[in-house]
Design a protein around this motif. Structure first.
Motif, PDB file in Angstrom:
ATOM      1  N   ILE A 204       0.791  -1.289   0.100  1.00 27.12           N
ATOM      2  CA  ILE A 204       0.119  -0.128  -0.081  1.00 27.12           C
ATOM      3  C   ILE A 204       0.921   1.279   0.092  1.00 27.12           C
ATOM      4  N   GLY A 205       0.510   2.330  -0.820  1.00 25.95           N
ATOM      5  CA  GLY A 205       0.970   3.445  -0.769  1.00 25.95           C
ATOM      6  C   GLY A 205       0.299   4.393   0.295  1.00 25.95           C
ATOM      7  N   LEU A 206       0.962   4.721   1.503  1.00 20.26           N
ATOM      8  CA  LEU A 206       0.224   5.645   2.268  1.00 20.26           C
ATOM      9  C   LEU A 206       0.662   7.265   2.108  1.00 20.26           C
ATOM     10  N   LEU A 207      -0.388   7.986   1.488  1.00 19.99           N
ATOM     11  CA  LEU A 207      -0.336   9.373   1.208  1.00 19.99           C
ATOM     12  C   LEU A 207      -0.507  10.251   2.521  1.00 19.99           C
ATOM     13  N   VAL A 208       0.482  11.011   2.919  1.00 18.66           N
ATOM     14  CA  VAL A 208       0.338  11.713   4.008  1.00 18.66           C
ATOM     15  C   VAL A 208       0.403  13.202   3.536  1.00 18.66           C
ATOM     16  N   ASP A 235       4.339   1.675   1.832  1.00 18.37           N
ATOM     17  CA  ASP A 235       5.276   2.653   1.412  1.00 18.37           C
ATOM     18  C   ASP A 235       4.895   4.139   1.777  1.00 18.37           C
ATOM     19  N   VAL A 236       5.422   4.765   2.472  1.00 16.07           N
ATOM     20  CA  VAL A 236       4.964   6.265   3.111  1.00 16.07           C
ATOM     21  C   VAL A 236       5.450   7.109   1.883  1.00 16.07           C
ATOM     22  N   ILE A 237       4.426   8.142   1.504  1.00 18.26           N
ATOM     23  CA  ILE A 237       4.763   9.159   0.597  1.00 18.26           C
ATOM     24  C   ILE A 237       4.310  10.474   1.418  1.00 18.26           C
ATOM     25  N   PHE A 263       6.825   2.977  -9.057  1.00 19.81           N
ATOM     26  CA  PHE A 263       6.290   2.556  -7.790  1.00 19.81           C
ATOM     27  C   PHE A 263       5.765   1.091  -7.923  1.00 19.81           C
ATOM     28  N   ARG A 264       5.891   0.393  -6.428  1.00 21.15           N
ATOM     29  CA  ARG A 264       5.470  -0.964  -6.739  1.00 21.15           C
ATOM     30  C   ARG A 264       4.085  -1.134  -5.793  1.00 21.15           C
ATOM     31  N   PHE A 265       3.722  -0.263  -4.975  1.00 16.16           N
ATOM     32  CA  PHE A 265       2.239  -0.587  -4.525  1.00 16.16           C
ATOM     33  C   PHE A 265       1.336  -0.667  -5.384  1.00 16.16           C
ATOM     34  N   GLY A 270      -5.253   7.567   1.148  1.00 17.35           N
ATOM     35  CA  GLY A 270      -4.968   8.835   1.625  1.00 17.35           C
ATOM     36  C   GLY A 270      -5.639   8.978   2.952  1.00 17.35           C
ATOM     37  N   VAL A 271      -4.906   9.556   3.992  1.00 17.71           N
ATOM     38  CA  VAL A 271      -5.162   9.717   5.330  1.00 17.71           C
ATOM     39  C   VAL A 271      -6.049  11.138   5.678  1.00 17.71           C
TER      40      VAL A 271
END
Length: 370
Positions: A204-208, A235-237, A263-265, A270-271
């Motif tokens: 998962i890509g985690l969008l902050v 993966d934190v973005i 990217f690989r996620f 999106g939080v």
């Protein structure tokens, strides 16, 4: 389409209309079991019914019908309305539009409350100089301009709390007598991650894309905790947005860099709400399809993500429900004859599915990998 609280409200009004004056009504747990709803939904609905004069609660005995039928109940519900201040920052926002629409619906309904909406200059996180208006009201509810509270903001809140009950939406504040009504961030993160896991996503890509307020930090920790528990990879973005910056623009630039680098996620979470549109725009400009090439889910105000292109699966922030919870807190404080300890009410809301998450359970390779 009615939400759960509105549906339950109509169901209980119908049930009250079938009963006699003074007849015992269902308990909170009985309503939860009978209608398969959460306690937060039940509490908000019962507050509306009590405000209309259709139900009354006797400590130690339970809830009772106040009228023999709905029409009689409505006639007996006429009460002098109490004014509550709702302070919102003066800027365009879908969440604020949702909040003010809920307040206006309460004002045109049969509630005991009249909500006076005031906009303030967002140069301050917490507005100043509402002392006089607060003294003439039953309480105050504040949607802060940001989650970045300076000492002057905390001092203003303490001052307001010394006058009348004061509730902040969305931002818990330790050490103050301020109440808080917001979203259960850990629950919301877990619900979003579970949704992605069920559809086969393991990276998962985690969008902050907002400043690192307590609520945002809790959502991030919730994602990491759920991932660790179930063997998922995150993966934190971090877009490194600070208070005062245009979050959507910065998010667009940061996420476009991620797409260009590779990217690989397989899914993006999106939080936060409005700024995730920056990532969606980056996907469009990069010719990346949602959900065919990348699945997306957000923790957000549900009205905002409904108008995204495409509409996004969303763990609803339930901004209107936060307002209902804040009114319930003011009601409890007013009913208490002793000093009432500050409360924190965090809503466990629902997942709205709109088709932005692709099921890749049986896929041999991820279409989102680059």
């Amino acid at each position: 389409m009615l939400n759960k609280a509105e549906t339950l409200y109509e169901q209980l009004r119908t049930e009250i209309g079938k009963r006699k004056n003074g007849e015992r009504f269902y308990s909170v747990r009985g309503i939860m079991k009978r209608y398969t709803v959460s306690q937060s939904v039940v509490d908000r609905t019962l507050l509306l019914l009590r405000n209309e004069g259709l139900l009354t609660t006797t400590p130690g005995s339970g809830m009772f019908v106040c009228a023999s039928g709905l029409e009689e109940g409505m006639q007996e519900a006429e009460t002098v309305r109490q004014e509550v201040l709702l302070l919102v920052p003066r800027w365009p926002s879908t969440d604020i539009d949702t909040l003010t629409a809920r307040a206006e619906a309460i004002n045109t309904g049969d509630s005991k409350w009249h909500i006076r909406i005031e906009a303030f200059d967002y140069v301050n996180t917490i507005p100043r100089n509402f002392d006089g208006a607060l003294r003439r009201s039953a309480g105050m509810i504040i949607r802060s301009a940001s989650g970045n509270f300076q000492q002057a903001d905390l001092n203003a809140l303490s001052h307001y709390c010394s006058i009348k009950p004061t509730i902040v939406l969305g931002h818990p504040l330790e050490g103050l007598k301020t109440g808080c009504a917001g979203l259960d961030s850990y629950f919301a993160s877990g619900l979003a991650m579970h949704h992605l896991m069920k559809h086969g996503h393991r990276r998962i890509g985690l969008l902050v894309s907002e400043p690192h307020t307590r609520g945002i930090r809790e959502r991030v920790r919730g994602v990491h905790g759920f991932a660790k528990l179930l063997g998922m990879q995150v993966d934190v973005i971090d877009c490194c947005v600070v208070s005062g910056e245009v979050a959507m623009t910065k998010t667009y630039k940061r996420f476009l860099d991620v797409l260009q680098e590779g990217f690989r996620f397989t899914a993006l979470l999106g939080v936060s709400g409005e700024s995730i549109q920056g990532a969606v725009n980056a996907c469009h400009n990069y010719k990346l399809r949602i959900p065919e090439d990348l699945s997306v889910v957000a923790i957000s105000g549900e009205n905002l993500t409904a108008i995204s292109s495409p509409p996004l699966d969303t763990v609803a922030a339930d901004v209107g429900g936060q307002l209902d919870a804040a009114l319930l807190m003011i009601d409890r404080i007013a009913a208490s004859r002793e000093n009432h300890a500050p409360e924190e009410v965090f809503l466990q809301t629902e997942l709205i599915k709109r088709g932005s998450v692709l099921d890749i359970t049986n896929a041999t390779t991820s279409s989102g990998e680059k």
